[in-house]
Write a protein that holds these residues in place. Structure first.
Motif: not given
Length: 378
Positions: A274, A192, A271, A188
């Protein structure tokens, strides 16, 4: 001018086509599944080993590959970072050590692949696209493959250089949950960091669009049109990288996997947000680039109209003058006023009066110069 614009657009689109063309290393037709195609250059791959846990961190770049299985411990996480796809022996040895499925290894080596997330028997494969700004302002897109195991994470990068330095610093400093979590949390953190790497790229594109807009408002030139085409090309490349990446992160959030814990799925939702935000910005910039192209063409058309208006006014002024000059230039013997002493200055005065009268008329009609209404700012 239209021919020049067409030549400029054709040349710029040719460069964009070369960048957007899909060139993938693929095996010959009829080859068995899992056939790996390595690049012709045999540059050594950079292999970095990071083993960490709550107690500390060990970083090495000289570990023999045969010793990797002994470093995998239940209470530790091992991150094997491979930068470069030129070392065939290293990649094949890693595939044997971690028992990577041949189709998964094919996706990691035969680049580029569409970003995706797939579950295999012993690993979970995540393919992403990383974006960076190189020296000189060029945008670089490369593939990063993540193999998430039970106690390890194997990352394979297309080329040396990445955006993972903040993650490495967090591991060294022990900030946050990264040293108390498993390899899924490390995956992760890397995803990210990859998504966060798109923001500086988008900021640069936004600055370029702003500069192009200011240039067009001042004076539209061929350089501004080429700049718009380059920005649109870069936005297409970014969109092709981010759109499937959002789907891959969404698959990690939705699908159940023993290698990804529910707590990490909550972070992956961030994420996903994003990725959606990046897509919104890309679509906004694409629309802005299209509007700038319309503004560019409109400005160049308006400039052409201004030139034609000036030429038309000049021609309109000289039409009556040419008529009078041609009338009194005829070689007739009994032409009136031909022998008067004041005929020549009188004709010049009439011509001057006609010119002044036409200029005043054009001015009042708003055809010459700027009117008060046109000078108002809104």
């Amino acid at each position: 001018m239209r021919r020049a614009v067409t030549r400029t657009a054709r040349a710029t689109l040719t460069g964009a086509t070369r960048l957007l063309n899909f060139h993938k290393r693929h095996p010959p037709a009829g080859a068995p599944p899992g056939t790996l195609v390595f690049p012709e250059e045999r540059t050594p791959a950079i292999v970095r080993i990071t083993v960490y846990g709550p107690e500390g961190v060990v970083e090495r770049d000289d570990v023999p590959l045969e010793e990797l299985p002994a470093l995998i411990l239940p209470d530790r996480v091992m991150w094997i970072d491979v930068q470069g796809l030129g070392d065939e022996a290293v990649l094949r040895r890693l595939a044997v050590i971690f028992q990577i499925h041949r189709l998964a290894m094919e996706d990691a080596v035969n680049v580029p692949q569409r970003p995706k997330a797939e579950a295999y028997e012993r690993q979970h494969l995540v393919i992403t696209r990383m974006s960076r700004i190189l020296e000189g302002g060029a945008i670089d897109i490369e593939q990063v493959s993540l193999f998430i195991g039970s106690h390890y994470l194997l990352s394979i990068q297309e080329r040396p250089g990445d955006v993972f330095d903040p993650v490495r610093e967090r591991i060294r400093a022990g900030k946050g949950l990264i040293r108390r979590s498993g390899p899924d949390y490390l995956a992760y953190a890397l995803i990210d960091a990859i998504l966060d790497g798109y923001y500086p790229v988008l900021e640069q594109l936004g600055d370029r669009l702003q500069a192009i807009e200011d240039r067009i408002l001042h004076q539209a030139t061929r350089a501004s049109q080429q700049g718009i085409h380059r920005v649109r090309r870069d936005l297409l490349v970014l969109r092709r990288a981010v759109w499937p990446q959002r789907e891959a992160v969404g698959a990690l959030v939705r699908e159940e996997s023993p290698l990804i814990t529910p707590s990490v799925r909550q972070y992956l939702r961030d994420c996903l947000d994003h990725a959606a935000q990046i897509m919104d910005v890309i679509d906004t910039y694409r629309e802005l680039a299209s509007n700038l192209m319309d503004m560019q063409l409109s400005s160049m058309g308006q400039r052409t109209n201004e030139v034609m208006k000036v030429l038309t006014i000049m021609a309109s002024i000289f039409i009556p003058l040419t008529f009078m000059a041609g009338l009194y230039g005829m070689n007739f013997e009994y032409l009136p006023e031909l022998h008067y002493r004041w005929a020549y200055p009188a004709l010049l005065g009439v011509m001057a009066a006609v010119v002044i009268g036409m200029l005043v008329y054009f001015r009042r009609r708003g055809w010459l110069g700027a009117t008060d209404e046109g000078d108002e700012e809104y």
